[in-house]
Design an enzyme around this catalytic site. Structure first.
Site, PDB file in Angstrom:
ATOM      1  N   ASP A   1      -2.258  26.457  -3.094  1.00  0.00           N
ATOM      2  CA  ASP A   1      -2.679  26.843  -4.376  1.00  0.00           C
ATOM      3  C   ASP A   1      -1.674  25.018  -4.250  1.00  0.00           C
ATOM      4  OD1 ASP A   1      -2.344  26.930  -7.200  1.00  0.00           O
ATOM      5  OD2 ASP A   1      -1.374  28.425  -7.003  1.00  0.00           O
TER       6      ASP A   1
ATOM      7  N   HIS B   1      -6.580  25.785 -17.253  1.00  0.00           N
ATOM      8  CA  HIS B   1      -7.790  26.338 -16.039  1.00  0.00           C
ATOM      9  C   HIS B   1      -8.536  25.257 -16.477  1.00  0.00           C
ATOM     10  CE1 HIS B   1      -4.837  30.063 -15.424  1.00  0.00           C
ATOM     11  NE2 HIS B   1      -4.812  29.107 -15.304  1.00  0.00           N
TER      12      HIS B   1
HETATM   13 MN    MN Z   1      -0.730  28.139  -9.185  1.00  0.00          MN
END
Ligand code: MN
Length: 438
Positions: A266, A238
């Site tokens: 996404d 992340h």
């Molecule tokens: Mn994802």
């Protein structure tokens, strides 16, 4: 593209039908959050509140009772406040525009809650909402104290979360249309990033291309913080700092998706900063792509959710052995989760109003079966840490993920994020074309 009032009404009816008789549901849309001093973050409604009401003002409460009757409690009309902070629907607007049977100004919240709870058998709310939990406890205590006056507090408490999660898990036609539109905006943004990358840019300068396409295409916000990770930054799952230099020879991993009408998309793509994969980059990339293709075959109605992940893990582990990053028997390496040194996340998640959408993955301990209308991501990856001294140096610092959004249909997986290059040859061709124009 808008969800109709009838759909919101229908959702409330379905929720009430799933709950015990004589239940009352109370949910809250959240408050503005301070960014610094007197500047707030832009308000984004609570996903389940929005799913059941379509109302997007902060400080609002919804009470749902009977067959799906809606009572909205919200900030009142206030010309002076609206002069500074913008339009409010107020009581009239809540009834006219959102189909509320009753509406009240926020100052009447305590009385409105008390009236709604009095005589209900079951109080249904989000247990994780600490502020609401306390407000409702005060309200129930107040009713209990007036028992000799005939007041009657609910005796049963239920968490609304899983009821709404089950509803949100299966998307209707209106939702699917919005999600495909969001997905296609993200496809264009990723193409734009592939076309404009060059060594020497800061990661955030490439990120600017994403945000530009999102907003220009009607999506005011990304669905989550954009990840633009060059080189070994891609191994930080992340990574959102996005402030380093993109170097010649780096791969760039972009995980970013537009949000449209509160619905998320996404996408992840990984591509070479200079337009050409090196040999080790291409070998690992092709392995991730093979895992993607093998996982995709498992996204069929009735198949367990985890089948896609298991297929991807098998392909990745087999390939890691062939390339010499792991050694041993494939089955044993899967059993001992040896692949987790290189692949430490799952191969997908539910997608909807939240990027990691509500919904349980197991029912009674078993991976749940896929159903028509479910939307999920497929996102195999490989991440070789720079510090991994057990592998040949040529693999170190390479991070790769390929991610698309998939709708489960009776005729197989339908990729909402269709049309975006993912084969090595497709990516290199798209980038070469952009370079020749530049
Ligand atoms: Mn994802």
């Amino acid at each position: 593209m808008k969800i109709t009032l009838q759909t919101y009404q229908f959702r409330r009816e379905r929720l009430m039908a799933a709950l015990p008789d004589n239940s009352v549901v109370v949910i809250r849309n959240g408050e503005l959050a301070v960014r610094n001093n007197d500047c707030d973050y832009e308000f984004r409604p609570d996903s389940s509140f929005y799913y059941l009401t379509g109302f997007s003002e902060p400080s609002a409460y919804a009470i749902i009772s009977g067959q799906g009757d809606l009572t909205l409690v919200s900030l009142p009309k206030d010309p002076e406040k609206e002069q500074w902070d913008g339009f409010r629907y107020g009581v009239e607007g809540a009834i006219q525009e959102f189909g509320a049977t009753q509406a009240f100004a926020l100052e009447a919240l305590d009385d409105t809650l008390s009236t709604a709870l009095d005589g209900a058998d079951c109080l249904v709310y989000c247990f994780a909402d600490q502020m609401l939990r306390e407000q409702l406890a005060v309200c129930r205590d107040g009713l209990a104290a007036r028992v000799r006056l005939g007041a009657q507090a609910p005796v049963q408490l239920l968490d609304v979360t899983n009821y709404v999660a089950e509803m949100r898990l299966r998307k209707d036609a209106e939702e699917i249309a919005i999600m495909e539109a969001a997905a296609q905006i993200s496809v264009e943004a990723h193409k734009q990033a592939m076309r404009s990358v060059k060594p020497g840019l800061k990661e955030y300068q490439l990120e600017a291309e994403l945000n530009y396409v999102f907003m220009k295409s009607g999506a005011r916000q990304p669905a989550y913080n954009n990840i633009v990770a060059s080189g070994s930054n891609a191994c930080v799952l992340h990574y959102i700092k996005n402030d380093e230099d993109i170097k010649d020879g780096d791969l760039v991993l972009i995980d970013a998706g537009a949000e449209l009408s509160c619905y998320a998309s996404d996408i992840t793509r990984t591509f070479p900063a200079n337009g050409k994969f090196s040999e080790p980059q291409a070998a690992l990339y092709q392995l991730v792509l093979d895992a993607y293709q093998d996982g995709m075959k498992e996204l069929t109605v009735g198949n367990p959710y985890e089948a896609c992940h298991n297929a991807a893990v098998k392909t990745l582990t087999t390939g890691l052995v062939q390339l010499g990053l792991l050694s041993g028997e494939v089955d044993t390496l899967i059993e001992s989760k040896a692949y987790r040194d290189f692949y430490m996340h799952n191969t997908g998640h539910w997608l909807g109003l939240d990027v990691h959408d509500f919904g349980v993955y197991k029912l009674a301990g078993e991976s749940r079966a896929l159903e028509e209308g479910m939307v999920l991501t497929i996102e195999p990856g490989l991440y070789v840490s720079e510090d991994n001294l057990k592998v040949d140096p040529k693999w170190r610092g390479i991070g790769i993920r390929i991610e698309d959004d998939v709708l489960i249909t009776a005729s197989g997986p339908y990729v909402l994020t269709h049309g975006l290059a993912k084969e090595i040859s497709e990516i290199e061709a798209l980038m070469a074309e952009a370079h020749s124009i530049r």
